[in-house]
Write an enzyme that holds these catalytic residues in place. Structure first.
Site, PDB file in Angstrom:
ATOM      1  N   HIS A  63     -11.051  27.041  89.673  1.00 16.71           N
ATOM      2  CA  HIS A  63     -11.482  25.824  90.391  1.00 16.71           C
ATOM      3  C   HIS A  63     -11.224  24.545  89.598  1.00 16.71           C
ATOM      4  O   HIS A  63     -11.377  24.505  88.382  1.00 16.71           O
ATOM      5  CB  HIS A  63     -12.918  25.943  90.885  1.00 16.71           C
ATOM      6  N   GLU A 194     -15.879  24.556  94.242  1.00 15.12           N
ATOM      7  CA  GLU A 194     -16.562  25.767  93.761  1.00 15.12           C
ATOM      8  C   GLU A 194     -18.002  25.463  93.405  1.00 15.12           C
ATOM      9  O   GLU A 194     -18.911  26.259  93.658  1.00 15.12           O
ATOM     10  CB  GLU A 194     -15.816  26.348  92.546  1.00 15.12           C
TER      11      GLU A 194
HETATM   12 CO    CO Z   1     -19.680  25.494  86.984  1.00 15.14          CO
HETATM   13 ZN    ZN Z   2     -16.872  27.310  87.049  1.00 18.02          ZN
END
Ligand code: CO
Ligand code: ZN
Length: 327
Positions: A63, A194
Site C-alpha cells: 500500500h 489500506e
Molecule cells: Co499502517
Molecule cells: Zn501497512
C-alpha cells in the site's frame, strides 16, 4: 534498495491522495513491466507477463497510503482542528512536524486536558494569525502527514514516518526490476486506502482475479524493553505471516514461502500478530476466495514519525520473493 526506498518515502500521500507516490513508482517500474494502469480508486496496477501460458497469476499488494490528519475546522486565532485518517496515535503525534500536500507545514499540539486526550483536543499550528489566514492556506478536508524524513540508525536500520508501507513499495519495485523472466504472471499492485480498511486491494483483487495473493507490509516488533509480543525481532529476517486480525494465511502457501526462504538461504520469522491486518485480508475474501499470505518487514514504532526497519530484512524479503517466483 536504499536509493529506491528514499525515493518512495518522499512523496506526501495520505489515504485517498496517493497519486504523488504512484508517480514516483511509475518512473522506477515502467521499463520492467508489460502494462501499467491506474484504476478508478487510484491503485497502480503493473503486470509482468509470465512465460508459461498456463502459469498462475500472482498478485502482490503493497500500500502507498500513509496515515494522516484531516482538517475539520478552524479556531479564530488561526489554529486548525483535525481528526485522524487511519490509525494515528495521539501521544506519538504531540509537537510533531506535519506537512500538507500543498507544502503548508505545521506542528501538532494538544490543548491542556484533564484525563485522557482525544483527537478533538488536538490542533495544528500552521503559523496563521487568524481564521481567515488559515482558511487561505489550508482547506477544510485537506490532509497533513508526518513530514517526510529518512535517516539511518546504526549500520543497518532506517527510520522514517512513511515506512508503513513505503518500505514494501520499494521492495516490490526492486522485485520487478530484478526478477527477470518468470513462469507465472506477476500482478504488482501499489494499493490505496489500506489504512482506512484495505479498500484499494479489495477492488484490485476483484478486477485482476489472481490465483494467489501476497500482501507486502510491515509488522510490529517484540524486541524493545518490556515489549515481547509479537515474537518478532529486527534484523532476524522477513516475517511470514501465520495470522493477524484480518487474515489467516493459507497454510500451504505459508509453508511454501517459508521453504523458499530456506532455499534462498535467508532468515525468516513466523509471525502471529494479535492485532492489525494487511491487504491480505481484502484479497482473501475476494470473489470465490483466494489463498493469501503476507510477507512482513519487521518495523519498530509502527504508526509513528520514526518507523524503523532493518535493511537486512528487506534484502531477505527480496531474496525469498525472488526464489518464490523462480521456483
Ligand atoms: Co499502517
Ligand atoms: Zn501497512
Amino acid at each position: 534498495m536504499f536509493d529506491i526506498l528514499k525515493k518512495v518515502l518522499k512523496p506526501v500521500g495520505p489515504s485517498g491522495l496517493e497519486e504523488p507516490v504512484a508517480a514516483a513508482i511509475r518512473v522506477e517500474v515502467k521499463d520492467y513491466v508489460d502494462t501499467m494502469e491506474t484504476d478508478a480508486m487510484g491503485n497502480l496496477i503493473c503486470v509482468k507477463k509470465g512465460t508459461d501460458p498456463n502459469g498462475k497469476k500472482i498478485m502482490f499488494s503493497a500500500h502507498m497510503d500513509h496515515i494522516g490528519f484531516i482538517v475539520t475546522g478552524y479556531e479564530k486565532e488561526g489554529f486548525l482542528r483535525v481528526t485522524n485518517v487511519g490509525g494515528i496515535g495521539i501521544d506519538v503525534s504531540l509537537t510533531r512536524h506535519v506537512v500538507f500536500a500543498n507544502g503548508v507545514e505545521g506542528v501538532v499540539v494538544c490543548e491542556p486536558v484533564q484525563g485522557a486526550k482525544a483527537m478533538k483536543n488536538l490542533f495544528v499550528d500552521i503559523g496563521a494569525e487568524s481564521k481567515e489566514e488559515a482558511e487561505k492556506k489550508v482547506q477544510l478536508g485537506d490532509v497533513a502527514v508526518y513530514a517526510p524524513d529518512c535517516f539511518r540508525l546504526g549500520e543497518n536500520r532506517v527510520a522514517s514516518p512513511a515506512m508503513d508501507d513505503r518500505c514494501a513499495c520499494a521492495l516490490l519495485v526492486k522485485l520487478l526490476q530484478t526478477v527477470g523472466e518468470t513462469k507465472d504472471t506477476v500482478i504488482a499492485v501499489f494499493s490505496v486506502q489500506e489504512e482506512v480498511g484495505c479498500r484499494g486491494a479489495k477492488v484490485a483483487s476483484f478486477a485482476m482475479e489472481p490465483d494467489v495473493g501476497i500482501a507486502l507490509d510491515v509488522t510490529a516488533w517484540g524486541d524493545t524493553p518490556e515489549v515481547k509480543l509479537p515474537a518478532i525481532k529486527l534484523g532476524e529476517g522477513c516475517a511470514v505471516k501465520v495470522m493477524d486480525r484480518a487474515s489467516i494465511s493459507n497454510p500451504a502457501l505459508r509453508d511454501e514461502l517459508l521453504a523458499c526462504g530456506e532455499a534462498a538461504g535467508v532468515k525468516t520469522q513466523r509471525e502471529v500478530l494479535p492485532f492489525g491486518g494487511t491487504d491480505a485480508g481484502a484479497m482473501q475474501t475476494s470473489r470465490g476466495g483466494i489463498p493469501v499470505c503476507t510477507i512482513s518487514i519487521p518495523c519498530r514504532y509502527v504508526h509513528s514519525a520514526c518507523e524503523t526497519i532493518d535493511m537486512r530484512d528487506m534484502d531477505a524479503a527480496l531474496k525469498l520473493l525472488t526464489a518464490y517466483l523462480k521456483k
